[in-house]
Design a protein around this motif. Structure first.
Motif, PDB file in Angstrom:
ATOM      1  N   THR A  76      -7.098   6.982   5.883  1.00  0.00           N
ATOM      2  CA  THR A  76      -5.717   7.296   6.273  1.00  0.00           C
ATOM      3  C   THR A  76      -4.712   6.304   5.711  1.00  0.00           C
ATOM      4  O   THR A  76      -3.506   6.465   5.920  1.00  0.00           O
ATOM      5  CB  THR A  76      -5.592   7.304   7.806  1.00  0.00           C
ATOM      6  N   LEU A  77      -5.198   5.278   5.008  1.00  0.00           N
ATOM      7  CA  LEU A  77      -4.329   4.203   4.492  1.00  0.00           C
ATOM      8  C   LEU A  77      -3.475   3.632   5.624  1.00  0.00           C
ATOM      9  O   LEU A  77      -2.272   3.395   5.478  1.00  0.00           O
ATOM     10  CB  LEU A  77      -3.446   4.721   3.355  1.00  0.00           C
ATOM     11  N   TYR A  78      -4.124   3.384   6.746  1.00  0.00           N
ATOM     12  CA  TYR A  78      -3.414   3.048   7.981  1.00  0.00           C
ATOM     13  C   TYR A  78      -2.506   1.839   7.821  1.00  0.00           C
ATOM     14  O   TYR A  78      -1.336   1.862   8.225  1.00  0.00           O
ATOM     15  CB  TYR A  78      -4.435   2.787   9.101  1.00  0.00           C
ATOM     16  N   ASP A  79      -3.021   0.763   7.246  1.00  0.00           N
ATOM     17  CA  ASP A  79      -2.209  -0.447   7.162  1.00  0.00           C
ATOM     18  C   ASP A  79      -1.204  -0.401   6.021  1.00  0.00           C
ATOM     19  O   ASP A  79      -0.380  -1.307   5.881  1.00  0.00           O
ATOM     20  CB  ASP A  79      -3.064  -1.718   7.082  1.00  0.00           C
ATOM     21  N   LEU A  80      -1.232   0.638   5.204  1.00  0.00           N
ATOM     22  CA  LEU A  80      -0.160   0.845   4.228  1.00  0.00           C
ATOM     23  C   LEU A  80       1.046   1.478   4.907  1.00  0.00           C
ATOM     24  O   LEU A  80       2.187   1.051   4.708  1.00  0.00           O
ATOM     25  CB  LEU A  80      -0.656   1.739   3.088  1.00  0.00           C
ATOM     26  N   TRP A  81       0.799   2.485   5.748  1.00  0.00           N
ATOM     27  CA  TRP A  81       1.904   3.207   6.385  1.00  0.00           C
ATOM     28  C   TRP A  81       2.369   2.544   7.674  1.00  0.00           C
ATOM     29  O   TRP A  81       3.560   2.585   7.997  1.00  0.00           O
ATOM     30  CB  TRP A  81       1.477   4.645   6.721  1.00  0.00           C
ATOM     31  N   LEU A  82       1.433   1.940   8.419  1.00  0.00           N
ATOM     32  CA  LEU A  82       1.756   1.491   9.770  1.00  0.00           C
ATOM     33  C   LEU A  82       1.674  -0.025   9.893  1.00  0.00           C
ATOM     34  O   LEU A  82       2.616  -0.731   9.576  1.00  0.00           O
ATOM     35  CB  LEU A  82       0.835   2.194  10.773  1.00  0.00           C
ATOM     36  N   ASP A  83       0.535  -0.547  10.331  1.00  0.00           N
ATOM     37  CA  ASP A  83       0.452  -1.981  10.594  1.00  0.00           C
ATOM     38  C   ASP A  83      -0.979  -2.452  10.380  1.00  0.00           C
ATOM     39  O   ASP A  83      -1.917  -1.647  10.325  1.00  0.00           O
ATOM     40  CB  ASP A  83       0.892  -2.267  12.033  1.00  0.00           C
ATOM     41  N   ASP A  84      -1.153  -3.764  10.268  1.00  0.00           N
ATOM     42  CA  ASP A  84      -2.482  -4.325  10.049  1.00  0.00           C
ATOM     43  C   ASP A  84      -3.372  -4.151  11.272  1.00  0.00           C
ATOM     44  O   ASP A  84      -2.922  -4.309  12.417  1.00  0.00           O
ATOM     45  CB  ASP A  84      -2.374  -5.822   9.734  1.00  0.00           C
ATOM     46  N   VAL A  85      -4.641  -3.826  11.017  1.00  0.00           N
ATOM     47  CA  VAL A  85      -5.666  -3.808  12.064  1.00  0.00           C
ATOM     48  C   VAL A  85      -6.854  -4.633  11.573  1.00  0.00           C
ATOM     49  O   VAL A  85      -8.005  -4.275  11.770  1.00  0.00           O
ATOM     50  CB  VAL A  85      -6.111  -2.375  12.423  1.00  0.00           C
ATOM     51  N   LEU A  86      -6.557  -5.722  10.920  1.00  0.00           N
ATOM     52  CA  LEU A  86      -7.589  -6.563  10.322  1.00  0.00           C
ATOM     53  C   LEU A  86      -8.612  -7.009  11.366  1.00  0.00           C
ATOM     54  O   LEU A  86      -8.247  -7.264  12.512  1.00  0.00           O
ATOM     55  CB  LEU A  86      -6.938  -7.789   9.678  1.00  0.00           C
ATOM     56  N   PRO A  87      -9.898  -7.034  10.968  1.00  0.00           N
ATOM     57  CA  PRO A  87     -10.424  -6.975   9.601  1.00  0.00           C
ATOM     58  C   PRO A  87     -10.607  -5.585   9.008  1.00  0.00           C
ATOM     59  O   PRO A  87     -11.057  -5.475   7.869  1.00  0.00           O
ATOM     60  CB  PRO A  87     -11.775  -7.680   9.733  1.00  0.00           C
ATOM     61  N   PHE A  88     -10.304  -4.492   9.744  1.00  0.00           N
ATOM     62  CA  PHE A  88     -10.281  -3.175   9.109  1.00  0.00           C
ATOM     63  C   PHE A  88      -9.071  -3.118   8.176  1.00  0.00           C
ATOM     64  O   PHE A  88      -7.984  -3.595   8.524  1.00  0.00           O
ATOM     65  CB  PHE A  88     -10.160  -2.067  10.154  1.00  0.00           C
ATOM     66  N   SER A  89      -9.238  -2.507   7.010  1.00  0.00           N
ATOM     67  CA  SER A  89      -8.110  -2.469   6.079  1.00  0.00           C
ATOM     68  C   SER A  89      -8.356  -1.460   4.965  1.00  0.00           C
ATOM     69  O   SER A  89      -9.497  -1.220   4.563  1.00  0.00           O
ATOM     70  CB  SER A  89      -7.883  -3.852   5.459  1.00  0.00           C
ATOM     71  N   CYS A  90      -7.251  -0.899   4.469  1.00  0.00           N
ATOM     72  CA  CYS A  90      -7.319  -0.085   3.254  1.00  0.00           C
ATOM     73  C   CYS A  90      -7.054  -0.943   2.018  1.00  0.00           C
ATOM     74  O   CYS A  90      -6.972  -0.422   0.906  1.00  0.00           O
ATOM     75  CB  CYS A  90      -6.341   1.083   3.323  1.00  0.00           C
ATOM     76  N   CYS A  91      -6.895  -2.245   2.222  1.00  0.00           N
ATOM     77  CA  CYS A  91      -6.739  -3.221   1.126  1.00  0.00           C
ATOM     78  C   CYS A  91      -5.580  -2.868   0.194  1.00  0.00           C
ATOM     79  O   CYS A  91      -5.770  -2.678  -1.018  1.00  0.00           O
ATOM     80  CB  CYS A  91      -8.036  -3.350   0.334  1.00  0.00           C
ATOM     81  N   PRO A  92      -4.357  -2.776   0.727  1.00  0.00           N
ATOM     82  CA  PRO A  92      -3.202  -2.422  -0.119  1.00  0.00           C
ATOM     83  C   PRO A  92      -2.680  -3.635  -0.887  1.00  0.00           C
ATOM     84  O   PRO A  92      -1.727  -4.291  -0.477  1.00  0.00           O
ATOM     85  CB  PRO A  92      -2.178  -1.929   0.911  1.00  0.00           C
ATOM     86  N   MET A  93      -3.297  -3.922  -2.019  1.00  0.00           N
ATOM     87  CA  MET A  93      -2.964  -5.128  -2.779  1.00  0.00           C
ATOM     88  C   MET A  93      -2.530  -4.773  -4.198  1.00  0.00           C
ATOM     89  O   MET A  93      -3.111  -3.886  -4.828  1.00  0.00           O
ATOM     90  CB  MET A  93      -4.174  -6.068  -2.825  1.00  0.00           C
ATOM     91  N   PHE A  94      -1.498  -5.465  -4.689  1.00  0.00           N
ATOM     92  CA  PHE A  94      -0.995  -5.281  -6.061  1.00  0.00           C
ATOM     93  C   PHE A  94      -0.733  -3.804  -6.349  1.00  0.00           C
ATOM     94  O   PHE A  94      -1.144  -3.275  -7.375  1.00  0.00           O
ATOM     95  CB  PHE A  94      -1.987  -5.859  -7.080  1.00  0.00           C
ATOM     96  N   MET A  95      -0.034  -3.159  -5.443  1.00  0.00           N
ATOM     97  CA  MET A  95       0.120  -1.709  -5.537  1.00  0.00           C
ATOM     98  C   MET A  95       1.161  -1.234  -6.548  1.00  0.00           C
ATOM     99  O   MET A  95       0.897  -0.298  -7.299  1.00  0.00           O
ATOM    100  CB  MET A  95       0.454  -1.144  -4.157  1.00  0.00           C
ATOM    101  N   PRO A  96       2.371  -1.812  -6.577  1.00  0.00           N
ATOM    102  CA  PRO A  96       3.388  -1.245  -7.468  1.00  0.00           C
ATOM    103  C   PRO A  96       3.011  -1.400  -8.939  1.00  0.00           C
ATOM    104  O   PRO A  96       2.522  -2.452  -9.358  1.00  0.00           O
ATOM    105  CB  PRO A  96       4.643  -2.072  -7.143  1.00  0.00           C
ATOM    106  N   PRO A  97       3.224  -0.374  -9.751  1.00  0.00           N
ATOM    107  CA  PRO A  97       3.041  -0.507 -11.201  1.00  0.00           C
ATOM    108  C   PRO A  97       4.225  -1.278 -11.774  1.00  0.00           C
ATOM    109  O   PRO A  97       5.347  -0.784 -11.782  1.00  0.00           O
ATOM    110  CB  PRO A  97       3.022   0.951 -11.683  1.00  0.00           C
ATOM    111  N   ARG A  98       3.989  -2.483 -12.230  1.00  0.00           N
ATOM    112  CA  ARG A  98       5.075  -3.379 -12.601  1.00  0.00           C
ATOM    113  C   ARG A  98       5.120  -3.634 -14.105  1.00  0.00           C
ATOM    114  O   ARG A  98       4.240  -3.227 -14.861  1.00  0.00           O
ATOM    115  CB  ARG A  98       4.923  -4.724 -11.872  1.00  0.00           C
ATOM    116  N   SER A  99       6.159  -4.334 -14.500  1.00  0.00           N
ATOM    117  CA  SER A  99       6.318  -4.847 -15.856  1.00  0.00           C
ATOM    118  C   SER A  99       7.192  -6.085 -15.762  1.00  0.00           C
ATOM    119  O   SER A  99       8.083  -6.148 -14.901  1.00  0.00           O
ATOM    120  CB  SER A  99       6.987  -3.816 -16.768  1.00  0.00           C
ATOM    121  N   PRO A 100       6.963  -7.086 -16.606  1.00  0.00           N
ATOM    122  CA  PRO A 100       7.863  -8.241 -16.580  1.00  0.00           C
ATOM    123  C   PRO A 100       9.319  -7.856 -16.813  1.00  0.00           C
ATOM    124  O   PRO A 100      10.233  -8.587 -16.408  1.00  0.00           O
ATOM    125  CB  PRO A 100       7.339  -9.121 -17.727  1.00  0.00           C
ATOM    126  N   TYR A 101       9.542  -6.701 -17.438  1.00  0.00           N
ATOM    127  CA  TYR A 101      10.897  -6.287 -17.789  1.00  0.00           C
ATOM    128  C   TYR A 101      11.375  -5.082 -16.978  1.00  0.00           C
ATOM    129  O   TYR A 101      12.328  -4.412 -17.376  1.00  0.00           O
ATOM    130  CB  TYR A 101      10.971  -5.970 -19.285  1.00  0.00           C
TER     131      TYR A 101
END
Length: 482
Positions: free
Chosen positions: A290-315
């Motif tokens: 459900t990607l719970y901690d992406l939409w709502l709040d942390d329930v650690l240690p359960f996690s969908c691991c939402p890390m480094f999500m945005p597609p970025r560029s230095p520019y």
């Protein structure tokens, strides 16, 4: 070695006077355990005792005594020890969250008692299969977060510019030794190669689910996971090797039967232990699916691991926020016992570090960046008077005019050029050169500030040879929005 570094850090953190030091929990916020339990606060004298107890439980769980008892006790002691150190550079975020779950699932394994003669019956390996499912769900959901963010920003995460940005970002706050820095430069100037790595990362994470299907796939993904986290540690300075990667050993051990057969065996032969372990694993799978901690709040240690999500560029035109800091407690922000350099700052209303509290930090630190182009979802993380700024600069010590000018040049370069500049080797070389000039100027400013602090301390009556590398800076606070 890490426990000594943790104790040294906690001695400072506990008495620092930071409002942050009054909190305990998992993750950077930090959050309650399972969103339910607030960990108690340990004293600096209690922390090493709990750490030794945790280590002893892990060692004793390998002995033919009562392995499951010590595994369970180890899981409980995890929730006492690690929440105290959420601000440590190597323990902040998600890097340790697999530890308690793996220990709890193993403590439900009757086979461990069979091996030491405490219980009669055939050995079974279903707990390792549940561990595989638990870990697979986290990798898969992490990959899905990246793909969904790509849809949100209409830009494919697997472009080389994404890794260009995240490596470049890590080079500010977690500088690497010269050999690794040379590799970082080479890769940042090689967007085609980074595109292969970025696409490979997506395939690894989203494809990790199949590692639960059979031993051959598990071996491939397990080994790939070790290489993946080793690369992150080397290129970004983020340590998922020490506390996360050991759980991947579950993928290297052959289980010798299909997933369905292993789970049926657990249900049929050991239901009293299988059911709680399966329910615990199902909760993690639910959070991940459900990607719970992406939409709502942390329930650690359960996690969908939402890390480094945005597609970025230095520019790109999104907000950029970078940090330079020294590390007087350890010598490097890549080592245990250093203050996490990136999360907390005067510009954030969620990860708040006030102007006055910045004076209490042991390190000299500069925060700078821009907040233009901020997505609506991220606005809540930025202080109201810091929104929509082309340039922001905060520090807790006096900066030279040269460094300020260099930082302005960096932001002008990345905010006033096109995305295509990320594929221009000459432009990227120039940007990396400018970054190194900033880092060198910062080091000179920080060294000068420490010399002033030492001279001021030595001139005070009754103060002899104050250890400036271990004490916070009290003067030259430059925490002003520019």
């Amino acid at each position: 070695v890490n426990m000594r570094a943790h104790a040294r850090f906690y001695d400072w953190f506990f008495a620092s006077g930071l409002s942050l030091a009054e909190k305990r929990g998992l993750g950077a916020h930090p959050s309650k355990i399972y969103k339910l339990i607030t960990p108690p606060t340990l004293t600096p004298a209690q922390l090493p005792l709990v750490g030794c107890g945790f280590t002893a439980c892990l060692v004793l769980s390998c002995m033919p005594i009562a392995p499951r008892v010590f595994l369970f006790m180890g899981a409980l002691l995890y929730f006492l020890y690690f929440p105290q150190l959420f601000a440590d550079a190597t323990l902040s975020g998600h890097s340790t969250i697999l530890i308690p779950s793996v220990l709890l699932l193993l403590s439900c394994s009757p086979s461990l008692d069979h091996e030491v003669g405490l219980w009669s019956g055939a050995s079974s390996t279903w707990p390792l299969q549940l561990i595989r499912l638990y870990i697979c769900s986290g990798y898969f959901s992490s990959g899905m977060c990246k793909l969904l963010c790509g849809i949100r920003f209409r830009r494919f995460w697997g472009r080389g510019s994404t890794l260009q940005f995240y490596i470049f970002e890590g080079m500010w706050s977690r500088p690497a030794p010269p050999a690794i820095r040379a590799l970082q430069w080479y890769l940042v100037k090689s967007p085609t190669l980074l595109t292969l790595f970025a696409c490979g990362s997506l395939v690894l994470e989203t494809g990790f689910l199949v590692a639960a299907l059979n031993d051959q796939l598990a071996l491939v993904f397990g080994v790939s996971g070790f290489l993946f986290h080793g690369g992150i540690l080397m290129l970004q300075g983020l340590d998922f090797v020490s506390y996360w990667a050991p759980a991947l050993i579950a993928f290297l051990v052959p289980l010798g039967a299909p997933t369905s057969e292993l789970l049926r065996t657990g249900w049929a032969l050991e239901p009293c232990w299988f059911v709680p372990a399966a329910v615990y694993t199902a909760l993690q799978v639910l959070v991940a699916a459900t990607l719970y901690d992406l939409w709502l709040d942390d329930v650690l240690p359960f996690s969908c691991c939402p890390m480094f999500m945005p597609p970025r560029s230095p520019y790109d035109k999104l907000p950029k926020w970078w940090t330079m800091t020294d590390a007087p407690l350890t010598g490097t922000t890549r080592a245990a016992g250093a203050m996490e350099p990136l999360y907390w700052s005067p510009a954030s209303c969620v990860f708040k570090m006030s102007h006055d509290e910045a004076k209490l930090l042991p390190q000299k630190v500069v925060w700078f960046g821009s907040s233009t182009g901020c997505p609506a979802e991220a606005t809540k993380f930025i202080e109201r008077d810091c929104r929509g700024r082309d340039f922001m600069l905060f520090s807790n010590f006096e900066l030279s005019a040269e460094l300020k000018e260099l930082l302005h040049r960096v932001m002008d370069e990345v905010n006033n050029n096109d995305l295509c500049c990320a594929t221009d080797t000459r432009k990227m070389h120039g940007l990396l050169t400018l970054q190194q000039e900033c880092l060198d100027a910062f080091s000179a400013c920080a060294a000068a500030a420490r010399s002033r602090d030492a001279a001021a301390a030595a001139s005070k009556p009754g103060v002899h040879g104050a250890a400036c590398s271990e004490t916070p800076s009290r003067g030259h606070l430059g925490c002003k929005l520019e």
